[in-house]
Design a protein around this motif. Structure first.
Motif, PDB file in Angstrom:
ATOM      1  N   ILE A  57      29.871  71.647  31.502  1.00 25.82           N
ATOM      2  CA  ILE A  57      29.068  70.456  31.787  1.00 25.82           C
ATOM      3  C   ILE A  57      28.609  70.443  33.239  1.00 25.82           C
ATOM      4  O   ILE A  57      27.445  70.141  33.541  1.00 25.82           O
ATOM      5  CB  ILE A  57      29.860  69.184  31.436  1.00 25.82           C
ATOM      6  CG1 ILE A  57      30.011  69.069  29.924  1.00 25.82           C
ATOM      7  CG2 ILE A  57      29.185  67.938  31.995  1.00 25.82           C
ATOM      8  CD1 ILE A  57      30.970  67.990  29.474  1.00 25.82           C
ATOM      9  N   ILE A  58      29.494  70.798  34.157  1.00 23.97           N
ATOM     10  CA  ILE A  58      29.121  70.816  35.582  1.00 23.97           C
ATOM     11  C   ILE A  58      28.085  71.893  35.855  1.00 23.97           C
ATOM     12  O   ILE A  58      27.144  71.687  36.638  1.00 23.97           O
ATOM     13  CB  ILE A  58      30.380  70.988  36.464  1.00 23.97           C
ATOM     14  CG1 ILE A  58      31.220  69.713  36.380  1.00 23.97           C
ATOM     15  CG2 ILE A  58      29.993  71.287  37.907  1.00 23.97           C
ATOM     16  CD1 ILE A  58      32.550  69.822  37.054  1.00 23.97           C
ATOM     17  N   GLN A  59      28.214  73.048  35.195  1.00 18.45           N
ATOM     18  CA  GLN A  59      27.187  74.086  35.362  1.00 18.45           C
ATOM     19  C   GLN A  59      25.831  73.622  34.854  1.00 18.45           C
ATOM     20  O   GLN A  59      24.818  73.853  35.499  1.00 18.45           O
ATOM     21  CB  GLN A  59      27.598  75.362  34.623  1.00 18.45           C
ATOM     22  CG  GLN A  59      28.428  76.297  35.422  1.00 18.45           C
ATOM     23  CD  GLN A  59      28.493  77.662  34.762  1.00 18.45           C
ATOM     24  OE1 GLN A  59      28.399  77.783  33.548  1.00 18.45           O
ATOM     25  NE2 GLN A  59      28.659  78.688  35.575  1.00 18.45           N
ATOM     26  N   ILE A  60      25.786  72.977  33.711  1.00 19.59           N
ATOM     27  CA  ILE A  60      24.533  72.481  33.159  1.00 19.59           C
ATOM     28  C   ILE A  60      23.944  71.416  34.081  1.00 19.59           C
ATOM     29  O   ILE A  60      22.730  71.388  34.322  1.00 19.59           O
ATOM     30  CB  ILE A  60      24.746  71.932  31.736  1.00 19.59           C
ATOM     31  CG1 ILE A  60      25.090  73.077  30.779  1.00 19.59           C
ATOM     32  CG2 ILE A  60      23.518  71.172  31.240  1.00 19.59           C
ATOM     33  CD1 ILE A  60      25.539  72.618  29.410  1.00 19.59           C
ATOM     34  N   MET A  61      24.786  70.558  34.623  1.00 20.38           N
ATOM     35  CA  MET A  61      24.307  69.529  35.545  1.00 20.38           C
ATOM     36  C   MET A  61      23.747  70.160  36.819  1.00 20.38           C
ATOM     37  O   MET A  61      22.729  69.699  37.359  1.00 20.38           O
ATOM     38  CB  MET A  61      25.429  68.553  35.891  1.00 20.38           C
ATOM     39  CG  MET A  61      25.817  67.647  34.753  1.00 20.38           C
ATOM     40  SD  MET A  61      27.296  66.673  35.077  1.00 20.38           S
ATOM     41  CE  MET A  61      26.803  65.758  36.501  1.00 20.38           C
TER      42      MET A  61
END
Length: 65
Positions: A57-61
């Motif tokens: 999720i943090i990578q996508i954000m």
């Protein structure tokens, strides 16, 4: 006025004891569950999935910035 300063000096000890009490009462049931090998494997698997999902999720954000 001196009573105010006495109470202010006591606040850090109170805050630390409240935080320690919170963590002990929160994690005590988890430690009891970890006595069983099956529960330990399940707990480690769930934690790994949660960490993996948070990483994704943090990578996508970060890519959307």
């Amino acid at each position: 006025m001196s009573n105010f300063w006495v109470n202010l000096y006591k606040f850090p000890r109170f805050l630390i004891s409240v935080l320690i009490g919170f963590f002990l009462t929160t994690f005590q049931p988890i430690f009891k569950l970890l006595n069983n090998k099956k529960n330990k494997l399940l707990f480690i698997t769930i934690i790994a999935i949660i960490i993996g999902l948070c990483y994704i999720i943090i990578q996508i954000m970060a890519d959307n910035i």
